[in-house]
Scaffold this motif. Structure first.
Motif, mmCIF file in Angstrom:
data_model
loop_
_atom_site.group_PDB
_atom_site.id
_atom_site.type_symbol
_atom_site.label_atom_id
_atom_site.label_comp_id
_atom_site.label_asym_id
_atom_site.label_seq_id
_atom_site.Cartn_x
_atom_site.Cartn_y
_atom_site.Cartn_z
ATOM 1 N N ALA A 75 -18.680 18.315 5.319
ATOM 2 C CA ALA A 75 -19.674 18.938 6.655
ATOM 3 C C ALA A 75 -19.892 17.914 7.579
ATOM 4 N N PRO A 76 -20.286 16.562 7.100
ATOM 5 C CA PRO A 76 -20.889 15.955 8.301
ATOM 6 C C PRO A 76 -20.068 15.563 8.846
ATOM 7 N N ALA B 151 1.316 -1.224 -0.309
ATOM 8 C CA ALA B 151 -0.259 0.074 -0.341
ATOM 9 C C ALA B 151 1.120 1.177 -0.007
ATOM 10 N N PRO B 152 0.442 2.076 -1.048
ATOM 11 C CA PRO B 152 1.365 3.320 -0.355
ATOM 12 C C PRO B 152 1.632 4.473 0.976
ATOM 13 N N SER B 153 2.534 4.621 0.923
ATOM 14 C CA SER B 153 2.499 5.220 2.600
ATOM 15 C C SER B 153 1.611 6.453 2.732
ATOM 16 N N LEU B 154 0.930 7.330 1.488
ATOM 17 C CA LEU B 154 0.178 8.102 1.670
ATOM 18 C C LEU B 154 -1.006 7.660 1.855
ATOM 19 N N LEU B 155 -1.969 8.145 2.530
ATOM 20 C CA LEU B 155 -3.385 7.986 2.921
ATOM 21 C C LEU B 155 -4.390 8.418 1.738
ATOM 22 N N GLY B 156 -5.228 7.059 2.064
ATOM 23 C CA GLY B 156 -6.338 8.007 0.794
ATOM 24 C C GLY B 156 -6.840 6.977 -0.247
ATOM 25 N N ALA B 157 -7.961 6.527 -0.025
ATOM 26 C CA ALA B 157 -8.270 5.483 -1.769
ATOM 27 C C ALA B 157 -7.866 6.377 -2.899
ATOM 28 N N HIS B 158 -8.282 8.155 -2.714
ATOM 29 C CA HIS B 158 -7.549 8.363 -4.215
ATOM 30 C C HIS B 158 -6.134 8.895 -4.218
ATOM 31 N N GLN B 159 -5.040 8.071 -3.363
ATOM 32 C CA GLN B 159 -3.626 7.799 -3.297
ATOM 33 C C GLN B 159 -3.565 6.125 -4.330
ATOM 34 N N ALA C 267 -17.372 26.711 -1.393
ATOM 35 C CA ALA C 267 -18.779 25.303 -0.718
ATOM 36 C C ALA C 267 -18.445 24.178 -1.499
ATOM 37 N N GLY C 268 -17.729 24.615 -2.139
ATOM 38 C CA GLY C 268 -17.614 22.714 -3.329
ATOM 39 C C GLY C 268 -16.729 22.192 -2.403
ATOM 40 N N LEU C 269 -15.434 22.531 -2.189
ATOM 41 C CA LEU C 269 -13.976 21.818 -1.714
ATOM 42 C C LEU C 269 -15.403 21.590 0.011
ATOM 43 N N LEU C 270 -15.541 22.554 0.859
ATOM 44 C CA LEU C 270 -15.921 22.231 2.592
ATOM 45 C C LEU C 270 -17.454 21.154 2.072
ATOM 46 N N ARG C 271 -18.626 21.656 1.464
ATOM 47 C CA ARG C 271 -19.526 20.802 1.425
ATOM 48 C C ARG C 271 -19.687 18.940 1.476
ATOM 49 N N PRO C 272 -18.310 17.645 1.196
ATOM 50 C CA PRO C 272 -18.057 17.286 1.371
ATOM 51 C C PRO C 272 -17.233 16.686 2.270
ATOM 52 N N ALA D 134 -12.625 13.619 -1.785
ATOM 53 C CA ALA D 134 -11.241 12.380 -1.597
ATOM 54 C C ALA D 134 -10.887 12.507 0.124
ATOM 55 N N LEU D 135 -10.643 14.110 0.433
ATOM 56 C CA LEU D 135 -10.336 14.385 1.737
ATOM 57 C C LEU D 135 -11.597 13.812 2.871
ATOM 58 N N ALA D 136 -12.622 14.086 2.537
ATOM 59 C CA ALA D 136 -13.873 13.342 2.716
ATOM 60 C C ALA D 136 -13.776 11.489 3.167
ATOM 61 N N ALA D 137 -13.411 11.216 2.451
ATOM 62 C CA ALA D 137 -13.169 9.835 2.071
ATOM 63 C C ALA D 137 -12.519 9.113 3.425
ATOM 64 N N THR D 138 -11.547 10.165 2.965
ATOM 65 C CA THR D 138 -10.029 9.543 3.261
ATOM 66 C C THR D 138 -10.277 10.101 5.532
ATOM 67 N N LEU D 139 -11.178 10.987 5.979
ATOM 68 C CA LEU D 139 -11.352 11.340 6.841
ATOM 69 C C LEU D 139 -12.371 10.494 7.678
#
Length: 426
Positions: free
Chosen positions: A354-355, A245-253, A347-352, A321-326
């Protein structure tokens, strides 16, 4: 102010616009410098809306693990401008960079040219005059009129995922933006293509067909997916690689890693064996991509139990991608510190996110004329469903957040903000 800071500040004033997409000025300057861009080692060129920096970093780590000397040109920098120009594995030093910039400045003789154009010309000089085996070029903005798009015959090109970004310069639809990004595709040169929206893929395929460029597309010609052992499984036809697995976190990585693996396998004239590919995935060093901060003044100012994560996400795709990782991390009371440029869809950046966010602070990015104000960012965040308290600076925001006793703090919104955080947290 250092000598390097002084010349960089001087070069900023050479053109009335920070961004003015054209290749005429840099082609003129390069010709007067002796066309150093035509004397480079084999070139890899990448464009996209998300992941091109990580993809470049993965490929560099793989090639270096295979024993190759690699030049790399990336942007923006986080802490020092020198980060943009890597010569045979090392960041360019101040003395060499100053000499190259002054040389470009003398030849340009005060004529209009953008900061990015003249600094890219300096990078080409550095790459032409320093022995290496490979040059990795990452576009700054778009592709077709980007200063990196003066290389007539790259060895390989790649397109990472394309989405809505830089609408003021590239267009307000995915298809229009894809036209710019696909401008790096060259006649007869293979292009590795990551997952794309249908509109973007249609543009890419039309461009490739028009110039007879072979495409190798994810999930059509090759694939990357998590393996049963916690690693990665890369496949192309009958070829299969079992990788860590890559050492960077996240499915996008995983997507970025897959593009880099495919590039490593198709970089004609280079032998990058599976062991080097694996070493590159494990050994990548790419700050501000879900980077955990555990020491420094910012960590010291927050409760000891607080997790601090820094990420340079700056558009809607990166926000998703950040929201999915979080969301993949253990659930904790998470607060946000955000700063966003006024050229971005805040707003588009932050909307994912929000939950996943309990609250937080907004700030203007220090030293950035094109930053959203803390108040305007708070309004955009409210539209996205996140309540942010405007604060005058990073220190005040951190102090305010410390009183909330967050279990986790996420700092995001811009690579420029990330760079300032890393500088302040030394």
């Amino acid at each position: 102010m250092t000598a390097l800071d002084a010349i960089l500040q001087r070069l900023m004033a050479l053109h009335p616009k920070a961004i003015d997409l054209s290749l005429d000025r840099i082609r003129r300057l390069l010709a007067e410098l002796g066309d150093p861009h035509l004397a480079l080692p084999p070139v890899f060129h990448v464009a996209g809306s998300k992941g091109k920096g990580s993809t470049t970093a993965f490929l560099r780590a793989m090639a270096e693990a295979a024993g190759y000397r690699v030049h790399a040109y990336t942007s923006p920098h986080l802490v020092r401008f020198n980060e943009r120009i890597r010569l045979a594995g090392q960041l360019i030093d101040d003395a060499r960079l100053i000499a190259l910039l002054e040389r470009c400045e003398r030849v340009n003789a005060g004529r209009p040219i953008t900061f990015f154009e003249i600094t890219t010309a300096a990078a080409y000089l550095a790459f032409a005059e320093t022995p290496a085996d490979l040059v990795l070029l990452e576009t700054g903005l778009g592709g077709i009129a980007d200063t990196t798009n003066v290389i007539p015959h790259p060895r390989l090109t790649a397109l990472t995922p394309i989405g809505i970004d830089h609408v003021g310069f590239l267009g307000d639809t995915v298809a229009k933006i894809a036209v710019s990004k696909a401008g790096i595709i060259k006649p007869g040169i293979p292009c590795i293509v990551g997952p794309q929206p249908d509109d973007a893929m249609a543009v890419i395929m039309a461009k490739a067909a028009a110039c007879s460029a072979p495409l190798l597309c994810q999930d059509r010609d090759w694939s990357i997916q998590p393996g049963k052992d916690g690693g990665l499984l890369w496949r192309e036809g009958e070829s299969v690689l079992h990788l860590p697995a890559p050492s960077l976190l996240g499915a996008h990585q995983i997507v970025n890693a897959g593009i880099a693996v495919t590039c490593a396998r198709h970089l004609a004239g280079f032998e990058i064996p599976p062991a080097a590919i694996a070493a590159g995935l494990r050994g990548i060093d790419w700050p501000a991509r879900m980077q955990r901060l555990t020491q420094g003044p910012i960590a010291a100012a927050l409760p000891k139990h607080t997790e601090i994560w820094l990420d340079g996400a700056h558009n809607a795709m990166a926000g998703e991608a950040l929201a999915a990782t979080l969301a993949s991390l253990p659930q904790k009371n998470t607060w946000l510190l955000a700063g966003v440029l006024n050229t971005k869809d805040a707003a588009g950046l932050l909307r994912p996110l929000a939950p996943l966010i309990a609250g937080g602070c907004s700030i203007a990015i220090p030293g950035e004329a094109n930053s959203l104000s803390a108040g305007d960012l708070a309004q955009a965040a409210a539209q996205a469903g996140i309540a942010l308290d405007p604060q005058p600076d990073i220190a005040t925001a951190i102090g305010h957040l410390a009183k909330q006793q967050p279990a986790r703090l996420l700092i995001t919104g811009s690579l420029y903000l990330a760079g300032k955080i890393l500088t302040d947290n030394k």
